[in-house]
Design a protein around this motif. Structure first.
Motif, PDB file in Angstrom:
ATOM      1  N   ASN A   7      10.799   6.617   4.046  1.00  0.00           N
ATOM      2  CA  ASN A   7      10.756   7.440   5.261  1.00  0.00           C
ATOM      3  C   ASN A   7       9.719   8.559   5.210  1.00  0.00           C
ATOM      4  N   ARG A   8       8.882   8.570   4.210  1.00  0.00           N
ATOM      5  CA  ARG A   8       7.823   9.575   4.170  1.00  0.00           C
ATOM      6  C   ARG A   8       6.555   9.029   4.815  1.00  0.00           C
ATOM      7  N   VAL A   9       5.739   9.936   5.288  1.00  0.00           N
ATOM      8  CA  VAL A   9       4.488   9.575   5.949  1.00  0.00           C
ATOM      9  C   VAL A   9       3.333  10.077   5.083  1.00  0.00           C
ATOM     10  N   ALA A  10       2.451   9.159   4.714  1.00  0.00           N
ATOM     11  CA  ALA A  10       1.324   9.521   3.857  1.00  0.00           C
ATOM     12  C   ALA A  10       0.012   9.141   4.520  1.00  0.00           C
ATOM     13  N   VAL A  11      -0.950  10.049   4.442  1.00  0.00           N
ATOM     14  CA  VAL A  11      -2.301   9.823   4.949  1.00  0.00           C
ATOM     15  C   VAL A  11      -3.227   9.651   3.755  1.00  0.00           C
ATOM     16  N   ILE A  12      -3.988   8.561   3.753  1.00  0.00           N
ATOM     17  CA  ILE A  12      -4.885   8.259   2.634  1.00  0.00           C
ATOM     18  C   ILE A  12      -6.287   8.058   3.174  1.00  0.00           C
ATOM     19  N   THR A  13      -7.248   8.798   2.656  1.00  0.00           N
ATOM     20  CA  THR A  13      -8.634   8.641   3.099  1.00  0.00           C
ATOM     21  C   THR A  13      -9.379   7.689   2.167  1.00  0.00           C
ATOM     22  N   GLY A  14     -10.481   7.149   2.665  1.00  0.00           N
ATOM     23  CA  GLY A  14     -11.244   6.193   1.865  1.00  0.00           C
ATOM     24  C   GLY A  14     -10.396   5.003   1.481  1.00  0.00           C
ATOM     25  N   ALA A  15      -9.592   4.536   2.448  1.00  0.00           N
ATOM     26  CA  ALA A  15      -8.536   3.571   2.147  1.00  0.00           C
ATOM     27  C   ALA A  15      -8.943   2.118   2.357  1.00  0.00           C
ATOM     28  N   GLY A  16     -10.164   1.870   2.762  1.00  0.00           N
ATOM     29  CA  GLY A  16     -10.543   0.515   3.104  1.00  0.00           C
ATOM     30  C   GLY A  16     -10.692  -0.427   1.939  1.00  0.00           C
ATOM     31  N   ARG A  17     -11.051   0.114   0.783  1.00  0.00           N
ATOM     32  CA  ARG A  17     -11.257  -0.746  -0.389  1.00  0.00           C
ATOM     33  C   ARG A  17     -11.045   0.058  -1.663  1.00  0.00           C
ATOM     34  N   GLY A  18     -11.107  -0.614  -2.796  1.00  0.00           N
ATOM     35  CA  GLY A  18     -11.020   0.052  -4.088  1.00  0.00           C
ATOM     36  C   GLY A  18      -9.691   0.738  -4.343  1.00  0.00           C
ATOM     37  N   ILE A  19      -9.751   1.862  -5.044  1.00  0.00           N
ATOM     38  CA  ILE A  19      -8.545   2.599  -5.411  1.00  0.00           C
ATOM     39  C   ILE A  19      -7.761   3.007  -4.178  1.00  0.00           C
ATOM     40  N   GLY A  20      -8.457   3.471  -3.127  1.00  0.00           N
ATOM     41  CA  GLY A  20      -7.765   3.910  -1.913  1.00  0.00           C
ATOM     42  C   GLY A  20      -6.930   2.818  -1.292  1.00  0.00           C
ATOM     43  N   ARG A  21      -7.485   1.631  -1.191  1.00  0.00           N
ATOM     44  CA  ARG A  21      -6.764   0.499  -0.609  1.00  0.00           C
ATOM     45  C   ARG A  21      -5.528   0.173  -1.444  1.00  0.00           C
ATOM     46  N   ASP A  22      -5.693   0.138  -2.756  1.00  0.00           N
ATOM     47  CA  ASP A  22      -4.559  -0.176  -3.630  1.00  0.00           C
ATOM     48  C   ASP A  22      -3.482   0.904  -3.553  1.00  0.00           C
ATOM     49  N   LEU A  23      -3.890   2.163  -3.357  1.00  0.00           N
ATOM     50  CA  LEU A  23      -2.903   3.227  -3.208  1.00  0.00           C
ATOM     51  C   LEU A  23      -2.090   3.046  -1.936  1.00  0.00           C
ATOM     52  N   VAL A  24      -2.759   2.644  -0.862  1.00  0.00           N
ATOM     53  CA  VAL A  24      -2.036   2.401   0.394  1.00  0.00           C
ATOM     54  C   VAL A  24      -0.983   1.313   0.198  1.00  0.00           C
ATOM     55  N   ILE A  25      -1.380   0.212  -0.407  1.00  0.00           N
ATOM     56  CA  ILE A  25      -0.451  -0.901  -0.607  1.00  0.00           C
ATOM     57  C   ILE A  25       0.683  -0.495  -1.543  1.00  0.00           C
ATOM     58  N   ARG A  26       0.361   0.256  -2.585  1.00  0.00           N
ATOM     59  CA  ARG A  26       1.400   0.711  -3.512  1.00  0.00           C
ATOM     60  C   ARG A  26       2.419   1.601  -2.799  1.00  0.00           C
ATOM     61  N   LEU A  27       1.931   2.554  -2.016  1.00  0.00           N
ATOM     62  CA  LEU A  27       2.834   3.445  -1.297  1.00  0.00           C
ATOM     63  C   LEU A  27       3.651   2.682  -0.255  1.00  0.00           C
ATOM     64  N   ALA A  28       3.027   1.722   0.403  1.00  0.00           N
ATOM     65  CA  ALA A  28       3.762   0.904   1.365  1.00  0.00           C
ATOM     66  C   ALA A  28       4.906   0.159   0.681  1.00  0.00           C
ATOM     67  N   ASN A  29       4.648  -0.340  -0.508  1.00  0.00           N
ATOM     68  CA  ASN A  29       5.694  -1.040  -1.264  1.00  0.00           C
ATOM     69  C   ASN A  29       6.808  -0.100  -1.726  1.00  0.00           C
ATOM     70  N   GLU A  30       6.506   1.197  -1.728  1.00  0.00           N
ATOM     71  CA  GLU A  30       7.523   2.195  -2.091  1.00  0.00           C
ATOM     72  C   GLU A  30       8.301   2.667  -0.860  1.00  0.00           C
ATOM     73  N   GLY A  31       8.012   2.067   0.289  1.00  0.00           N
ATOM     74  CA  GLY A  31       8.732   2.426   1.509  1.00  0.00           C
ATOM     75  C   GLY A  31       8.100   3.524   2.327  1.00  0.00           C
ATOM     76  N   VAL A  32       6.876   3.878   1.992  1.00  0.00           N
ATOM     77  CA  VAL A  32       6.174   4.949   2.699  1.00  0.00           C
ATOM     78  C   VAL A  32       5.514   4.391   3.967  1.00  0.00           C
ATOM     79  N   THR A  33       5.559   5.153   5.038  1.00  0.00           N
ATOM     80  CA  THR A  33       4.761   4.848   6.219  1.00  0.00           C
ATOM     81  C   THR A  33       3.352   5.327   5.937  1.00  0.00           C
ATOM     82  N   THR A  34       2.396   4.410   5.882  1.00  0.00           N
ATOM     83  CA  THR A  34       1.044   4.763   5.477  1.00  0.00           C
ATOM     84  C   THR A  34       0.106   4.848   6.669  1.00  0.00           C
ATOM     85  N   VAL A  35      -0.801   5.808   6.595  1.00  0.00           N
ATOM     86  CA  VAL A  35      -1.857   5.967   7.590  1.00  0.00           C
ATOM     87  C   VAL A  35      -3.175   5.937   6.824  1.00  0.00           C
TER      88      VAL A  35
END
Length: 269
Positions: A7-35
């Motif tokens: 139920n948390r909302v996280a904003v991640i910049t530079g998220a299209g590829r590399g570390i940023g992209r993997d962080l988005v997917i990781r947080l999504a798998n933790e139940g985070v609403t990702t932006v």
């Protein structure tokens, strides 16, 4: 220890590829609403499709972190949609290489505009929302180069060192609102920027020999730390620069321990 980020909302910049992209997917798998924010719309479309297949709640915005007007527009839409922003991860970054006396001024300015000013502008836009909710986690990507710079990487190293110091100032200002600010310094994590694993094996060995834990870092190593820093368990940690480098240069010649271990000289280690 169970880390619950649902139920948390996280904003991640530079998220299209590399570390940023993997962080988005990781947080999504933790139940985070990702932006996810990035300048590349094709990368964001691909990311959105991947997240949709996972059943994750997410959204993506084309956004240049050096454009305050666009940032404020995106942040306003995020707050309208979700009502809050719990985590900001300033991951967007670029590199610039070359000796100082021949480095183009434009390359120097771009590295600082994206890496440092972009971090400042994202924080500037998100802080009012975090203050209003009296909580938040800001996590800034610095670099091991902020601790020990590399030759011909002055622009990158100085911008990332500035991010680390900016994070300390940020933490000091935001403490009264229960907002933490921390930075992390990845070591040698293979990315599309550094191409570590594409180099000749002899070059790879030279680099790996500088590590106490002799392996390339992974985005999971970064993700583990980011998940922790985003959680309630990290509520008393702020103003830090956390080294995630596998002990790079923790000792003068880390390879010596491996030579001794291979020789069976355990008594000396």
């Amino acid at each position: 220890m169970l880390i619950d980020l649902s139920n948390r909302v996280a904003v991640i910049t530079g998220a299209g590829r590399g570390i940023g992209r993997d962080l988005v997917i990781r947080l999504a798998n933790e139940g985070v609403t990702t932006v996810a924010l990035d300048v590349n719309s094709a990368d964001l479309d691909s990311l959105g499709a991947e997240l949709s297949a996972l059943g994750a709640t997410s959204s993506q915005f084309v956004c240049d972190v050096t454009d305050l007007a666009r940032i404020e527009e995106v942040v306003a839409e995020i707050v309208e949609r979700h009502g809050r922003i719990d985590v900001l991860i300033n991951n967007a970054g670029v590199t610039a290489t070359g000796p100082i006396d021949t480095l183009p001024e434009a390359a120097w300015r771009l590295a600082h505009d994206v890496n440092l000013t972009g971090t400042f502008l994202m924080c500037k836009a998100v802080i009012p929302t975090m203050k209003a909710q009296a909580s938040g986690r800001i996590i800034n990507a610095s670099s091991f180069a902020a601790i020990v710079p590399s030759v011909a990487h002055a622009a990158y190293a100085s911008s990332k060192a500035a991010v680390a110091h900016f994070t300390r100032a940020l933490a000091g200002e935001l403490g009264p609102w229960n907002i933490t600010a921390n930075a992390y310094a990845p070591g040698m994590v293979p990315t599309t920027l550094n191409h570590f694993t594409e180099r000749p094996q002899a070059e790879q060995d030279v680099l790996l020999n500088t590590l106490t834990l002799r392996r390339w870092g992974s985005t999971d190593d970064i993700g583990n730390l980011v998940v922790f820093l985003s959680s309630d368990q990290a509520s008393y940690i702020t103003g830090t620069l956390i080294d995630v480098s596998g002990g790079k240069l923790a000792t003068q010649v880390p390879r010596v321990a491996y030579d001794m271990a291979e020789a069976g000289d355990d008594a000396i280690i």
